[in-house]
Each structure stands twice: as structure tokens, then as C-alpha cells.
Design an enzyme around this catalytic site. Structure first.
Site, PDB file in Angstrom:
ATOM      1  N   GLY A  73      -1.178  -1.026  -0.337  1.00 37.63           N
ATOM      2  CA  GLY A  73       0.052  -0.250  -0.393  1.00 37.63           C
ATOM      3  C   GLY A  73      -0.152   1.168   0.099  1.00 37.63           C
ATOM      4  CG  ASN A  74       3.028   3.417   1.593  1.00 38.10           C
ATOM      5  OD1 ASN A  74       2.677   3.563   2.745  1.00 38.10           O
ATOM      6  ND2 ASN A  74       4.131   2.764   1.261  1.00 38.10           N
ATOM      7  CB  VAL A 118       4.204  -7.663   5.015  1.00 36.14           C
ATOM      8  CG1 VAL A 118       3.177  -6.605   4.627  1.00 36.14           C
ATOM      9  CG2 VAL A 118       3.717  -9.065   4.635  1.00 36.14           C
ATOM     10  CG  ASP A 119       5.581  -3.572   0.913  1.00 38.90           C
ATOM     11  OD1 ASP A 119       6.287  -3.784   1.932  1.00 38.90           O
ATOM     12  OD2 ASP A 119       5.517  -2.460   0.352  1.00 38.90           O
TER      13      ASP A 119
END
Length: 255
Positions: free
Chosen positions: A19-20, A108-109
Site C-alpha cells: 500500500g501507500n 488493484v487494492d
């Protein structure tokens, strides 16, 4: 605690969510991909060590950030003869009709969270809210149509931006138990930004109704998802591993 060596007789599969803000790993085995998962959060170097030591048969990656880590992981898998698969929005065989004009632009997450929500609650109208670095909203109808969504700043991002871009507004980032009107600046900011997200969730239900989709359940995930739960007046459910549940539906056991 990470238990990468727990599966002695079966093949270990590791799912990686990049993730970010963080990298999360989840392990499961090929005999029961719906078994409860063991997951952990790690930095890039630790994640690579875990995978190297665990020696899984497959690694599946859902990544919206850190291309350097993804390249290092792919090289590790190649050297260790581990099957490496980078998931994309169109990577999974699913009966969900995607609601983006250009499907490749949907993170995509978010797509894995939608697939995970459908797996948990089939045949229901779902509002999927991932409250992380950004807060994302996705509407899934009971007849498996993804009807689009929203992206807003995450709660912590909103609070940080307000502190950073004002001269006299100062305070800490907290997770409030109450969203009542506050009597100090720090709580004003925190209660306000949390309330904005709660309000957005409630307004998303109104927007869904205007599309003829009455939301049966709000499915929450992400770092602030569980803390949002008490403030949601509608039927809501929190699932920490929602993205991993979606990723598990993408596993090809024939590989």
C-alpha cells in the site's frame, strides 16, 4: 507472530499487499485457501527476508506503491524459483462487471477489496470503504455490478494537511471516541475530519439509492476502518484482511 514454517506437508502461498503506507504479508496454504490467515506488517527488507526464509511455492502481489520493492521481490522469487504473480485489476476470473470506463485505472487494492466483499457477502448491495492513506468508496450491486466509487483524502491526511496549511491551527492526530463538538482546537480538527468521512459514507448511501441500489451493508477495511465502525449508524462490518480475501480468489492452484 509470523509462522512461515507452519505448513510442513502442504504448499505455502504468500500474499503481499503493497500500500501507500505499509507492506502487509499474509500466508495460507494450497489445501484450504479459505482458512484463517496469518498476516504481518513489515518494511521492505523484512518482507523480503520473510519470503526468503519461508520459501513459499507462490507469491501474489497487489501493489499501488513502491515499485522498487516489487522489482526486488520479483528478482528474489526468480532466484529462489518461487512463482511470482503481480495482480492487476483484470487478473482474476470474477463474475463482477467492472464499473470503470478504463478498468486499468481502478486501483488493484480497491478491486481486491470489492472481490473480498463479494466473497464474504454474496448477493447483497455493498458499499466497500477502505479507510487508509486515502479513503476509497466502491459500490457493488447484488447482481455483481461494480457501479464506480469515490476517492477522498484519508482521515490522517486531511488532519495533517490542515495543520500544515494553516498558521494558528495546531494539534495532534488522534482517534476520537466521540465526534461531538469539541472545546479545543486539536479536538475540533480531529472530530471534524473524522465526521467528514462518516458524513461521506452516509451520503454515499444516498447516492447509491439514487441509482436504485439500496445498500444492505457497509464493508469497512483499512487502517482507520475499525475505528470508524462505532460511528456508522447503518449496518456495517469491519474486515482487516478484506484485500487478502480478494487476493485469495485469484490463486491458481494449478501453477
Amino acid at each position: 507472530m509470523w509462522r512461515g514454517s507452519q505448513f510442513k506437508e502442504t504448499k505455502l502461498i504468500i500474499l503481499v499487499d503493497v500500500g501507500n503506507s505499509r507492506i502487509k504479508l499474509c500466508e495460507l496454504n494450497n489445501e484450504d485457501i479459505n482458512a484463517p490467515f496469518n498476516s504481518t506488517t513489515a518494511d521492505a527488507d523484512a518482507a523480503l527476508r520473510i519470503i526468503s526464509v519461508s520459501k513459499p511455492s507462490q507469491v501474489l502481489v497487489s501493489a499501488v506503491s513502491d515499485e522498487q520493492f516489487c522489482e526486488r521481490l520479483q528478482q528474489l522469487c526468480k532466484s529462489e524459483q518461487i512463482i511470482f504473480r503481480r495482480l492487476g485489476t483484470a487478473s482474476c476470473n470474477t463474475n463482477i462487471q467492472i464499473g470503470y470506463q478504463r478498468p486499468e485505472q481502478l486501483g488493484v487494492d480497491r478491486w481486491m477489496a470489492v472481490i473480498g466483499a463479494q466473497e464474504l457477502f454474496p448477493n447483497k448491495n455493498l458499499l466497500v470503504v477502505d479507510a487508509g492513506t486515502a479513503t476509497t468508496f466502491d459500490l457493488l450491486s447484488a447482481d455483481n455490478r461494480h457501479l464506480g466509487g469515490w476517492i477522498t483524502p484519508g482521515i490522517n491526511m486531511m488532519i495533517s494537511a490542515l495543520y500544515r496549511n494553516t498558521t494558528q491551527v495546531r494539534g495532534a492526530i488522534t482517534t476520537p471516541d466521540s465526534l461531538s463538538f469539541a472545546d479545543n482546537t486539536s479536538d475540533n480538527v480531529n472530530h471534524g475530519c473524522w465526521s467528514m468521512t462518516v458524513g461521506a459514507i452516509q451520503f454515499a448511501k444516498i447516492q447509491a439509492q439514487q441509482l436504485g441500489v439500496a445498500v444492505d451493508l457497509i464493508v469497512l477495511t483499512g487502517g482507520n476502518g475499525e475505528a470508524l465502525l462505532p460511528h456508522i449508524t447503518s449496518d456495517a462490518y469491519y474486515e482487516e484482511k478484506l484485500i487478502f480475501i480478494g487476493m485469495a480468489k485469484c490463486i491458481d492452484l494449478n501453477r
